[in-house]
Design a protein around this motif. Structure first.
Motif, PDB file in Angstrom:
ATOM      1  N   GLY A 123      47.567 -20.976  53.131  1.00 22.15           N
ATOM      2  CA  GLY A 123      47.734 -19.709  53.843  1.00 22.15           C
ATOM      3  C   GLY A 123      47.152 -19.751  55.235  1.00 22.15           C
ATOM      4  O   GLY A 123      47.582 -19.016  56.099  1.00 22.15           O
ATOM      5  N   GLN A 165      56.725 -14.609  41.122  1.00 21.81           N
ATOM      6  CA  GLN A 165      56.682 -15.316  42.396  1.00 21.81           C
ATOM      7  C   GLN A 165      55.607 -14.747  43.334  1.00 21.81           C
ATOM      8  O   GLN A 165      54.936 -15.477  44.031  1.00 21.81           O
ATOM      9  CB  GLN A 165      58.062 -15.203  43.037  1.00 21.81           C
ATOM     10  N   TYR A 166      55.434 -13.418  43.313  1.00 15.43           N
ATOM     11  CA  TYR A 166      54.482 -12.863  44.288  1.00 15.43           C
ATOM     12  C   TYR A 166      53.043 -13.211  43.963  1.00 15.43           C
ATOM     13  O   TYR A 166      52.183 -13.164  44.831  1.00 15.43           O
ATOM     14  CB  TYR A 166      54.665 -11.350  44.469  1.00 15.43           C
ATOM     15  N   LEU A 201      55.658 -28.194  46.404  1.00 17.41           N
ATOM     16  CA  LEU A 201      54.584 -27.595  45.621  1.00 17.41           C
ATOM     17  C   LEU A 201      53.411 -28.559  45.490  1.00 17.41           C
ATOM     18  O   LEU A 201      52.260 -28.142  45.396  1.00 17.41           O
ATOM     19  CB  LEU A 201      55.094 -27.177  44.253  1.00 17.41           C
ATOM     20  N   ASP A 205      50.222 -26.887  43.866  1.00 19.51           N
ATOM     21  CA  ASP A 205      50.476 -25.786  42.945  1.00 19.51           C
ATOM     22  C   ASP A 205      51.571 -26.194  41.979  1.00 19.51           C
ATOM     23  O   ASP A 205      52.665 -25.656  41.981  1.00 19.51           O
ATOM     24  CB  ASP A 205      50.887 -24.534  43.732  1.00 19.51           C
ATOM     25  N   LEU A 250      48.996 -18.952  47.060  1.00 20.09           N
ATOM     26  CA  LEU A 250      49.207 -19.899  48.156  1.00 20.09           C
ATOM     27  C   LEU A 250      48.845 -19.297  49.515  1.00 20.09           C
ATOM     28  O   LEU A 250      48.898 -19.965  50.529  1.00 20.09           O
ATOM     29  CB  LEU A 250      50.648 -20.405  48.150  1.00 20.09           C
ATOM     30  N   LYS A 251      48.507 -18.013  49.530  1.00 17.43           N
ATOM     31  CA  LYS A 251      47.936 -17.435  50.742  1.00 17.43           C
ATOM     32  C   LYS A 251      46.459 -17.773  50.820  1.00 17.43           C
ATOM     33  O   LYS A 251      45.819 -17.519  51.819  1.00 17.43           O
ATOM     34  CB  LYS A 251      48.049 -15.901  50.700  1.00 17.43           C
ATOM     35  N   GLY A 252      45.925 -18.302  49.709  1.00 14.05           N
ATOM     36  CA  GLY A 252      44.515 -18.611  49.676  1.00 14.05           C
ATOM     37  C   GLY A 252      43.673 -17.518  49.055  1.00 14.05           C
ATOM     38  O   GLY A 252      42.456 -17.509  49.211  1.00 14.05           O
ATOM     39  N   MET A 292      51.265 -28.120  48.360  1.00 12.68           N
ATOM     40  CA  MET A 292      50.429 -26.935  48.177  1.00 12.68           C
ATOM     41  C   MET A 292      49.465 -27.114  47.013  1.00 12.68           C
ATOM     42  O   MET A 292      48.651 -26.240  46.746  1.00 12.68           O
ATOM     43  CB  MET A 292      51.297 -25.705  47.898  1.00 12.68           C
ATOM     44  N   ALA A 347      61.277 -11.360  45.397  1.00  7.08           N
ATOM     45  CA  ALA A 347      60.349 -11.759  44.347  1.00  7.08           C
ATOM     46  C   ALA A 347      59.020 -12.208  44.913  1.00  7.08           C
ATOM     47  O   ALA A 347      58.006 -12.169  44.225  1.00  7.08           O
ATOM     48  CB  ALA A 347      60.962 -12.877  43.500  1.00  7.08           C
ATOM     49  N   SER A 348      58.995 -12.647  46.173  1.00  5.40           N
ATOM     50  CA  SER A 348      57.725 -13.182  46.649  1.00  5.40           C
ATOM     51  C   SER A 348      56.850 -12.138  47.319  1.00  5.40           C
ATOM     52  O   SER A 348      55.782 -12.463  47.791  1.00  5.40           O
ATOM     53  CB  SER A 348      57.937 -14.389  47.562  1.00  5.40           C
ATOM     54  N   LEU A 349      57.312 -10.899  47.342  1.00 11.60           N
ATOM     55  CA  LEU A 349      56.441  -9.838  47.844  1.00 11.60           C
ATOM     56  C   LEU A 349      55.979  -8.975  46.678  1.00 11.60           C
ATOM     57  O   LEU A 349      56.759  -8.675  45.773  1.00 11.60           O
ATOM     58  CB  LEU A 349      57.198  -8.992  48.871  1.00 11.60           C
ATOM     59  N   ASN A 350      54.716  -8.569  46.726  1.00 16.18           N
ATOM     60  CA  ASN A 350      54.165  -7.752  45.660  1.00 16.18           C
ATOM     61  C   ASN A 350      54.776  -6.345  45.708  1.00 16.18           C
ATOM     62  O   ASN A 350      54.615  -5.634  46.696  1.00 16.18           O
ATOM     63  CB  ASN A 350      52.649  -7.676  45.830  1.00 16.18           C
ATOM     64  N   THR A 391      52.772 -16.426  45.626  1.00 18.42           N
ATOM     65  CA  THR A 391      52.602 -16.153  47.053  1.00 18.42           C
ATOM     66  C   THR A 391      51.139 -15.866  47.366  1.00 18.42           C
ATOM     67  O   THR A 391      50.573 -16.429  48.298  1.00 18.42           O
ATOM     68  CB  THR A 391      53.437 -14.931  47.480  1.00 18.42           C
ATOM     69  N   MET A 412      54.255 -13.235  57.174  1.00 21.20           N
ATOM     70  CA  MET A 412      53.057 -13.468  56.367  1.00 21.20           C
ATOM     71  C   MET A 412      52.592 -14.918  56.536  1.00 21.20           C
ATOM     72  O   MET A 412      51.401 -15.196  56.619  1.00 21.20           O
ATOM     73  CB  MET A 412      53.380 -13.180  54.899  1.00 21.20           C
ATOM     74  N   TYR A 434      59.488 -18.750  50.767  1.00 25.56           N
ATOM     75  CA  TYR A 434      60.213 -19.035  49.537  1.00 25.56           C
ATOM     76  C   TYR A 434      61.650 -18.564  49.598  1.00 25.56           C
ATOM     77  O   TYR A 434      62.068 -17.847  50.488  1.00 25.56           O
ATOM     78  CB  TYR A 434      59.530 -18.367  48.348  1.00 25.56           C
TER      79      TYR A 434
END
Lengths: 694, 388, 361
Positions: A96, C258-259, A59, A64, C265-267, A62, A108-111, C262, A174, A103
């Motif tokens: 990106g 988390q998303y 992180l 973050d 961090l995709k910018g 990144m 959880a990491s997809l909207n 995401t 992605m 992850y």
């Protein structure tokens, strides 16, 4: 994008990085003095137990770290540009597009409210200013690249409509949308089943080569690191303790922690009786309780007072190594080839009479489909004709991935659910249709369970002693409160916890300690049959060994029958006497451990064996990657349940696999498989795992 | 005759009247902050500025209610002289010696002291609101636990009933349920008989499920609960306490029952939701596999772990109940005409609102500050309980 | 989907029947009927006379049967007295009993006659509901955007100064019930003695004595900003706080997902993270809250209309309840119950539509 960058220089160069989190009370250092280099096209593994700071490093790259986290010292250079000092605008240009991240939890990491296509297309639209149509076209191509079938359907789907493996492929797609120079993968397969994991690992490796991407691969699994990475960095308690190329570190480790880690994981050749695992004594230090000097000092066999705990220890290079370095003062003095001193050989416990016998057990659920209630009721066949026996003092492993019905089986045995048909003989009593409320106290106390998730197994608002005493009360143990309290303290002794823990609340215990309390509670009524549902899979590797050994010791003492449910074949091979392999509610193979782990295999067992990563450079593993995902138990395929993914299917004539459920066949005494393959084809099967030296 | 007071003087004199409250507040805060690390969630409240402010406001009113007799300047029901609506700070008509010389916050249309009525009103609100909320919680928990835990038909029926009550516009319910006519039919008493039985049941089941393994202890605890519970029950529900300790005026009972009735379904829904979440935890399965009774699991394994959100909602709900009680008072439902409670005082004052605002504004601000305090307290608790 | 809607509709009808029965039962309790008898007949009636009046006017007999009559699924009562005059529920004055319909409940459109307003219930209801409709509309137009904006702004950066300020405001406003905010608003803006108005008129900035009007009676005929702003603000204030807090809670929760990381961090720029990624997910919970806020809005409407003397639905409900106007009260209850149930239905369906996870599974 960047012009002045020499491709022979490192892509990523981290130097003396220190990261802290700031709470109201204190500063908590998460990472100290961390350095590493990733060259173009190279893949770097970060390995360590939970809390060692490996994800924090990712992180930090990144940038973050959240509100409370801050880089307090050191530098991170990406293609020669200093990331630590970049402002938000510059960072956004890099995130990106040049550095992408994958992850742990794909769901959880997809909207959840955006279509897959829109989420993918967004990346080039932001970074390359690409038009919408073009971006979707690119998305389609990348989706095909990550080997997903029917890309058009997938682009228009929402994340919840895909399976876990497909979701993770989308997350990878992605990350690859704008061909980044560096890919950070944070435990990308931990949430997936092993056979699905194997496919993802293959994909990541191939794509890494195809696009020439450098990788920072974070994992707790040494075997996985060996599969994917060229170099690795072992972390312990916020520090890198050893770094070098994978083969060198695995074969000639020069840090005591690395050595202890390898001795505590069940590699082929380990055996619970003759070559038991050696667990690392003590506990992982909390960030604010780190010792002076070497962080690993208090748990280290080579610890030297006055020297190892004197001052902070720097990384020192190992001569002749390939950029090999260790954070140990004594690395040159230790005899790294000496066999471990404290290896206690244990007596194999005798196997006694049959205590549990299941015959043709079936468990069907009916569920109503559709979100709006109503709809047609469907039948889920969670368990189909399950038959086996378990003997006194025996460890029977039940192996399978998600949806195979192993948890349902446990519920039926425990009496939390009643079987649809078939019989369960416990000692000489048929308990098949007796729910737990109607079982007598003796039956209940003799069949107990150890649960998977240590953070869930204890009631968070009741102290440890009270929880054990409650079990004693319910099992009518003892006549007075004093008697029960004494017994509770004895049980804490048995599971090797200090008696003072009786007054602690579960939140004050570590995962391994909680699991020990769970074991103490299960054995409170002198259980004869214990179902252990993945009891160590949520624990760190160094703790796994200790908890496994504890279970084995108690088993020897009490002649307990242990039903060990697991998906981890390494540990199953290490501790079980017999194995039952399940797939979609069916037992596809059963036999002694030797029979199951050696050919002839059931095709599924073969694939499963091949999928489990092994952290041993001497082991040669045949790669068998299964197509697709595990079918849903609601909608099983016709014929053989495994036929959709079976690589041997073509060897069976007439499409028999598509139509007919294979019969149970006896291959040898006690070795049964459910497969249509003919005997001579089975005889041709080669072992999946071979030792290179042999 | 003394002079009319300036606003500064009014505030100074009021602050002086509240001295017992200040002392109590200082003691509470000093002790709490000193021992905050040992006090669990309550102690952590003192890490959150929002929570502390909320707690201070709430405790201000609690202590005001407690020490009301020392704070009031007049009997809140006494009519002082014949001047209607005297302004804040104006002197009282010369009366007996030792009488307080000013209307601190003015007087109302019957020349009763607004300040004293406000203080006395706090006592009314702070007795009924927490008590009614507690009952609503006990009822909601007792029904919500099995609905969430067992699911199925039981859940369907109970949820339907809860939704029935929730679909009723509250005002309409009050207009139908809180009337003198309905008191004559005895419906509030029947409702009370059912609602008040539930807490007794709750405690009996709670203790029995825990101690059934040890019958002598169980018999003692359950026996004591039954004796105390039924004693209070006879007084509260039927006003027939043989010893005359417990009792509730019929109109008060009516208000109390209605407020419990309105609040319980919401609590039911919250509890049900939390239970459905917690029941899939392994420690619940562990309880089941050692053959625990369902009620033990619900009350001792699940309920303690639901306490965080429930405590937060409890604070919010006391505030909401305060608002409901004010609404009842505002419509003159279920209260005696001379009652100093804030809602009916606002109602009485609103007729001349645009000319003489103080009789209505003072209780309005009091009510608002109490509810605000409770909301801030709940917010602080929520924030701190999530930090674990 | 259709099945779901039908099932919900079924439950809704059942709920409506049970609730109207409860209202019918409670309004037709013997004490209420006695009161009605004395107010319609004569105050000095003997108990016996009251009893016979009740029976003579169709209020005797089983409450279930009377409820069915009122609904219009059982034949209306018909009585012939000693003088040979036949009267009945469905027989209007001077009409021939033989020609009168058998059923005449609310299903047939016969909602009864208001004893207070001396008009048919349907007529009075329609008029008052129209008035309340305007009030509600104004409240929604003010309340929803303001609340969502506050909630989103506060929730997108948890713990920031904006968040602290907006959260404190929303907590304060949700602690202010209508009868408090109404009183304070009037004292501040519509009192010739206190607040802003004396200052403003002293400076000569306003022509009248007060800035806003303290009553909204004139808004019945002609809505203006000056007579409508205070009642609208009074109702909206309480709701704004509540909805804003829900929105904020939902928004802060979504922002930690988390998303969202995401996306970051995709910018994706922060603005787009909020607008494109967070907003839709964060709106699912508040939507339900807003719809379920309608029943509470009804509360606020009753209080505010009473306080500001605006003769809408709430005012009428209070008047009917206070004067034992049974048929009016019944009619108003039916409307209120159907209104609440309809909002619940919309909330359920909307929830499903906003949430692809449920819609498409």
């Amino acid at each position: 994008m960047t012009t002045a960058w020499d491709p022979s220089k490192p892509i990523l160069e981290i130097e003396h990085l220190s990261i802290s989190f700031f709470t109201r009370l204190r500063e908590i250092p998460a990472v100290m003095d961390f350095s590493c280099k990733v060259m173009p096209g190279e893949s770097m593994g970060l390995v360590g137990e939970s809390g060692c700071g490996k994800s924090t490093v990712a992180l930090a790259v990144m940038r973050d770290l959240g509100k409370n986290g801050r880089i307090v010292a050191g530098s991170i250079k990406f293609k020669g540009r200093e990331l630590v000092k970049m402002d938000d605008e510059e960072l956004r240009g890099i995130r990106g597009s040049e550095i992408a991240m994958i992850y742990q939890e794909p769901m959880a990491s997809l909207n959840p409210a955006m279509k897959i296509g829109a989420q993918l297309a967004e990346v080039p639209m932001i970074h390359q200013g690409m038009g919408k149509e073009e971006a979707w076209k690119l998305a389609r191509q990348i989706v095909a690249d990550v080997r997903l079938p029917d890309p058009d359907r997938i682009l228009n789907a929402f994340p919840h409509q895909l399976s876990g493996g497909q979701q993770q492929r989308i997350v990878i797609a992605m990350a690859l949308m704008s061909k980044p120079a560096l890919l950070i993968l944070d435990e990308p397969t931990t949430a997936l089943d092993v056979t699905v994991e194997a496919g993802i690992v293959d994909l990541v490796k191939d794509l890494g080569h195809k696009y020439g991407t450098s990788m920072l691969f974070i994992s707790h699994n040494l075997g996985l690191i060996m599969d994917v990475c060229d170099r690795l960095c072992v972390m312990y308690s916020g520090e890198a303790v050893e770094t070098g190329n994978v083969v060198q570190v695995f074969d000639e480790m020069r840090h005591p922690y690395t050595q202890a880690l390898f001795r505590s994981i069940p590699l082929p050749g380990a055996d619970k009786n003759t070559r038991p695992l050696i667990s690392i004594p003590g506990n992982f230090p909390l960030p604010h309780e780190r010792p002076q000097g070497c962080n690993f000092g208090p748990r280290c066999d080579y610890f030297e007072k006055g020297r190892c705990d004197a001052a902070d220890i720097p990384m020192s290079d190992i001569p002749k190594g390939d950029r090999h370095a260790s954070r140990c003062l004594k690395w040159a003095e230790i005899d790294w080839n000496a066999p471990p001193a404290a290896r206690v050989v244990k007596q194999k416990s005798p196997i006694g009479r049959v205590v549990l016998k299941m015959e043709d057990l079936k468990k069907y659920y009916s569920i109503s489909s559709g979100a709006f209630g109503g709809g047609t009721a469907k039948v889920v066949k969670a368990n189909e004709t399950l038959s086996f026996e378990a003997h006194e003092g025996e460890t029977l492993a039940i192996v399978g991935e998600s949806g195979c019905g192993k948890s349902t089986f446990a519920k039926v045995l425990m009496g939390l659910e009643t079987a649809t048909s078939g019989s369960i003989m416990l000692f000489d009593e048929n308990v098949q249709s007796t729910p737990i409320q109607k079982r007598n106290v003796d039956t209940v106390s003799s069949v107990q369970m150890v649960f998977q998730n240590p953070f869930d197994t204890l009631n968070p608002s009741m102290n440890v002693g009270r929880q054990i005493i409650r079990a004693l009360e319910v099992f009518h143990y003892g006549k007075s409160d004093e008697e029960r309290t004494n017994r509770m303290l004895e049980l804490l002794d048995v599971v090797k916890l200090p008696r003072a823990f009786a007054d602690r609340m579960p939140r004050q215990l570590s995962g391994g300690q909680k699991q020990r309390v769970g074991i103490a509670r299960a054995f409170a009524g002198g259980a004869k049959v214990v179902v252990a549902d993945e009891p160590v899979s949520a624990l760190d590797v160094s703790v796994q060994a200790a908890v496994t050994d504890l279970l084995m010791d108690i088993q020897r003492e009490n002649k307990t029958t242990l039903l060990f449910i697991s998906h981890d074949l390494s540990i199953v091979r290490y501790l079980s006497d017999r194995v039952l392999v399940m797939y979609l509610g069916h037992v596809v193979e059963t036999g002694t451990t030797d029979q199951v782990f050696n050919p002839p295999y059931h095709p599924y067992t073969e694939a499963l064996l091949s999928a489990v990563p092994v952290a041993d450079t001497k082991v040669i593993r045949k790669r068998i990657v299964l197509e697709g995902d595990i079918p849903s138990a609601v909608n099983p395929p016709p014929g053989c349940p495994f036929q959709t993914r079976c690589r041997w299917k073509s060897q069976v004539p007439n499409g028999l696999c598509d139509r007919e459920m294979p019969p149970v066949r006896n291959l040898a005494e006690g070795h049964q498989i459910k497969c249509h393959l003919s005997d001579d084809i089975l005889a041709q099967m080669e072992p999946v795992i071979k030792m290179a030296a042999e | 005759m003394p002079d009319t007071l300036s606003w500064t003087m009014i505030f100074a004199l009021m602050a002086k009247q509240f001295w017992p409250v200040w002392v109590a507040l200082v003691v509470t805060f000093v002790l709490s902050i000193r021992f905050k690390r040992k006090l669990g969630l309550y102690g952590k409240l003192f890490d959150s500025p929002v929570g502390m402010v909320g707690f201070a406001i709430v405790m201000f009113w609690v202590f005001t209610a407690l020490f009301a007799d020392m704070i009031v300047t007049f009997d809140p029901l006494a009519q002082l002289g014949s001047v209607k609506n005297p302004l804040p700070g104006s002197p009282t008509p010369a009366g007996a010696d030792g009488q307080y010389p000013w209307f601190l916050l003015g007087g109302d249309h019957l020349a009763r002291d607004v300040f004293s009525r406000m203080v006395e009103g706090a006592r009314q609100v702070l007795v009924i609101a927490p008590a009614a909320t507690t009952f609503a919680f006990l009822v909601g928990i007792t029904l919500g636990l099995p609905a969430g835990y067992f699911g199925g038909k039981l859940d369907t029926v109970l949820s339907f009933m809860a939704n029935l009550v929730l679909a009723f516009p509250v005002i309409l319910l009050f207009y139908l349920l809180v009337t003198p006519e309905i008191r004559n039919t005895g419906i509030p008493v029947y409702l009370a008989a059912i609602l008040f039985l539930i807490p007794i049941l709750f405690f009996v089941v709670l203790l029995n499920s825990r101690f059934h393994t040890n019958p002598p202890k169980r018999n003692l605890y359950v026996g004591v609960t039954l004796v105390l519970g039924l004693w209070a029950y006879s007084g509260l529900a039927f006003n027939r306490d043989p010893l005359g300790v417990w009792g509730m005026a019929p109109n008060l009972l009516n208000v109390f029952v209605s407020v419990v009735f309105v609040n319980a379904p919401t609590v039911f829904r919250i509890v049900r939701g939390i239970v459905m979440d917690i029941k899939s935890r392994d420690y619940v399965a562990a309880g089941q596999t050692r053959g625990e009774q369902a009620w033990y699991i619900m009350l001792w394994e699940i309920l303690p772990n639901a306490r965080g959100p429930l405590i937060v909602d409890y604070c919010l709900r006391i505030g909401y109940t305060t608002i409901l009680l004010g609404t009842l008072g505002f419509f003159g439902l279920g209260v005696t005409p001379e009652s100093p409670d804030w809602g009916s005082t606002i109602n009485a004052g609103r007729k001349l609102l645009s000319m003489i605002p103080h009789p209505a504004v003072v209780p309005a601000l009091a009510l608002m500050s109490l509810v605000l305090g409770l909301n801030l307290l709940a917010d602080g608790l929520r924030e701190e309980s999530m930090k674990d | 989907m259709l099945r779901f809607v039908l099932r919900r509709l079924g439950v809704m009808v059942l709920t409506a029947l049970v609730l109207t029965f409860v209202v019918f039962y409670l309004t037709n309790l013997p004490p209420n009927l006695e009161k009605l008898a004395r107010s319609e007949g004569s105050v000095r009636m003997t108990d016996a006379a009251v009893a016979s009046w009740i029976i003579d006017n169709g209020h005797g007999g089983s409450v279930f049967y009377r409820y069915a009559e009122w609904l219009g699924v059982a034949p209306g009562w018909v009585l012939t007295d000693d003088k040979g005059v036949t009267r009945g529920l469905c027989i209007r004055q001077n009409d021939d009993p033989a020609l009168a319909p058998t059923f005449c409940g609310i299903f047939q459109g016969n909602w009864g006659f208001s004893t207070v307003f001396k008009k048919p219930v349907l007529y009075s209801l329609g008029k008052s509901m129209a008035a309340t409709g305007w009030l509600m509309l104004a409240v929604m137009v003010v309340m929803v955007p303001v609340a969502l904006l506050i909630g989103v702004l506060a929730g997108m950066r948890e713990g920031s100064r904006t968040d602290r300020v907006l959260s404190t405001f929303s907590i304060a406003s949700s602690a202010t019930p209508e009868y408090v905010s109404g009183v304070i608003l009037v004292a501040l803006f519509a009192s010739p003695a206190t607040g802003l108005s004396p200052l403003l008129s002293g400076w000569g900035w306003i022509g009248g004595k007060t800035l806003f009007l303290g009553t909204a009676t004139s808004a019945m005929d002609n809505i203006t900003f000056w007579n409508f702003a205070l009642p609208v603000a009074t109702i909206a204030l309480y709701g704004v706080g509540y909805i804003a807090r829900m929105t904020r809670a939902s928004m802060t929760e979504v922002m930690t997902q988390q998303y969202i990381r995401t996306a970051r961090l995709k910018g994706v720029a922060f603005r787009d993270v909020v607008l494109r990624h967070a907003l839709r997910n964060a709106m699912i919970a508040p939507f339900t809250v807003i719809m379920l806020q309608f029943p509470y809005l009804l509360n606020g409407v009753v209080i505010t209309e009473t306080l500001f003397n605006y003769k809408g639905f709430g005012w009428m409900l209070v008047t009917a309840a206070g004067n034992n106007d049974i048929e009016m009260l019944l009619g108003a209850s039916v409307v209120a119950v159907i209104f609440v149930l309809a909002t619940q239905l919309i909330s359920d369906i909307g929830y499903v539509f906003l949430n692809p996870r449920i819609r498409l599974s």
